[in-house]
Write an enzyme that holds these catalytic residues in place. Structure first.
Site, mmCIF file in Angstrom:
data_model
loop_
_atom_site.group_PDB
_atom_site.id
_atom_site.type_symbol
_atom_site.label_atom_id
_atom_site.label_comp_id
_atom_site.label_asym_id
_atom_site.label_seq_id
_atom_site.Cartn_x
_atom_site.Cartn_y
_atom_site.Cartn_z
ATOM 1 N N ASP A 1 102.682 34.782 47.182
ATOM 2 C CA ASP A 1 102.425 34.353 48.756
ATOM 3 C C ASP A 1 103.727 34.099 49.365
ATOM 4 O OD1 ASP A 1 99.809 33.754 46.874
ATOM 5 O OD2 ASP A 1 99.222 33.822 49.058
ATOM 6 N N GLN B 1 88.886 35.322 41.808
ATOM 7 C CA GLN B 1 89.579 36.601 42.438
ATOM 8 C C GLN B 1 89.889 37.764 41.158
ATOM 9 O OE1 GLN B 1 90.527 33.644 43.253
ATOM 10 N NE2 GLN B 1 91.354 33.386 45.417
#
Ligand code: MRU
Length: 379
Positions: A264, A223
């Protein structure tokens, strides 16, 4: 202000359009979802990823489920209720770690559980709420960016106030412009726009053009190398990619002023789940006296969990580790572990930047106090 024109997700004419993040940066193509099942598939397969973006997608998935029943099927209220229950369950099961997913589904549930009367009106109300969640996320990211820039570069003179110094001093041996190390992608692509960690970088760069970024490539799905590099390059923010194992080299040489990452899920005590490898970076930052900053909206903060040991950690398919670009890297039949996230203990975190302000340790008190100033209210 640095703009970030990336369109991560959109609601258009009763469909959800997402940029396909699996194919970036090689190909810029879009996936269209007309059902909640297609949205769930897009989340599971990481067409869309990043905790806030997953939340927005899930909200739109619920809006699609309502639309399907209200406008194309029987349209009766009981059918609507059971369709929304099934969609909520199915979307929730896609990825377990990002708190934003469950948060967004609960926001949507508040609308449909309280709805009485015409299912078409309920469907319209759900669509409006999903769009509000999307717009609210962009606003939150911009606010996080401004608070983060106060921490890293301070405020310039003008704009209605005096100049201020950075709230957090850079690493002791650092006297150049900010040199920020980030891990994974917590950018416009991971949110409805602007980004959390990359929002802080964008706002800081707008105030100090000397800023440069070191981006960990972030194995196994890259990513950082694919998405963070793509976004920052589009905005003209200087970025260099390093492999994950190089982070210690640069931190040890005093070439990093701050580490900034997204999250997260953040628990009541400040423990933070983020992309696998974040914990190792936090240990290195601590060893070398470099501030370690977490940027996240309140929709990521799970005050119902006492600490990070309670966060569910997603384990993904072995092929993410054993192959790269479709080519096998490892011997056939070898064992593989593939946790997608790890937990950075609160003791390694210098500050948590939210849209409601900046939390400093001890986080149990500071996060609870900030929560009282947000829409969600006190815990
Ligand atoms: O597996 P991913 O790509 O969804 O993981 C994303 C991250 O870990 C991000 O850092 C996090 O979601 C924050 S995004 C603003």
């Amino acid at each position: 202000m640095i703009s970030s024109e990336v369109r991560t997700i959109e609601w258009r004419d009763g469909r959800v359009i997402m940029i396909d993040q699996r194919l970036l940066p090689a190909v810029e193509t879009y996936v269209t979802c007309s059902t909640w099942e297609e949205v769930a598939e897009a989340i599971s397969t990481m067409v869309i990823r990043g905790a806030p973006a997953i939340g927005v997608a899930a909200a739109m998935g619920v809006a699609l489920a309502a639309r399907t029943v209200a406008f194309t099927e029987s349209g009766a209220a009981p059918a609507m209720y059971s369709a929304l229950q099934a969609a909520t369950k199915g979307l929730f099961a896609t990825r377990p770690t990002a708190y934003n997913l469950g948060w967004a589904l609960e926001q949507m549930r508040t609308v449909w559980e309280g709805a009485v009367g015409d299912p078409r009106e309920t469907a319209r109300a759900l669509e409006r709420r999903a769009l509000e969640i999307m717009g609210g996320d962009v606003d939150s990211c911009r606010q996080i960016g401004e608070y983060g820039a106060d921490l890293i570069v301070g405020r310039p003179a003008g704009g209605g106030g005096p100049a201020t110094a950075p709230l957090i001093p850079a690493a002791p041996c650092f006297d150049d412009g900010p040199r920020i190390l980030t891990h994974c992608n917590a950018g416009a692509l991971a949110t409805a726009g602007y980004g959390t960690a990359l929002g802080v970088i964008r706002s800081s760069f707008a105030r100090d053009r000397r800023l440069r970024v070191l981006a960990d490539e972030t194995r196994p799905l890259l990513q950082g190398a694919r998405l963070t590099a793509w976004e920052l390059k589009r905005d003209g923010i200087p970025v260099e990619i390093i492999t994950d194992s190089m982070a210690g080299f640069y931190l040890g040489r005093g070439e990093v002023s701050h580490v900034v990452v997204g999250a997260d899920r953040i628990t009541a005590n400040g423990d933070t789940a983020n992309k696998i490898g974040t914990y190792a970076v936090s240990v290195l930052a601590r060893e070398h006296g470099v501030p370690f900053l977490v940027a996240a909206p309140f929709s990521t903060i799970d005050l119902s969990l006492e600490d990070g040991s309670l966060i569910p950690i997603e384990e993904r398919e072995a092929t993410e580790v054993t192959t790269l670009g479709g080519n096998r890297l490892t011997p056939e039949g070898v064992g593989v572990r593939n946790p997608a996230f790890d937990v950075t203990p609160a003791s390694h975190i210098s500050a948590i930047i939210t849209e409601g302000g900046i939390a400093f340790p001890p986080y149990r008190q500071s996060l609870a106090a900030l929560a009282c100033n947000t829409e969600g209210g006190c815990p």
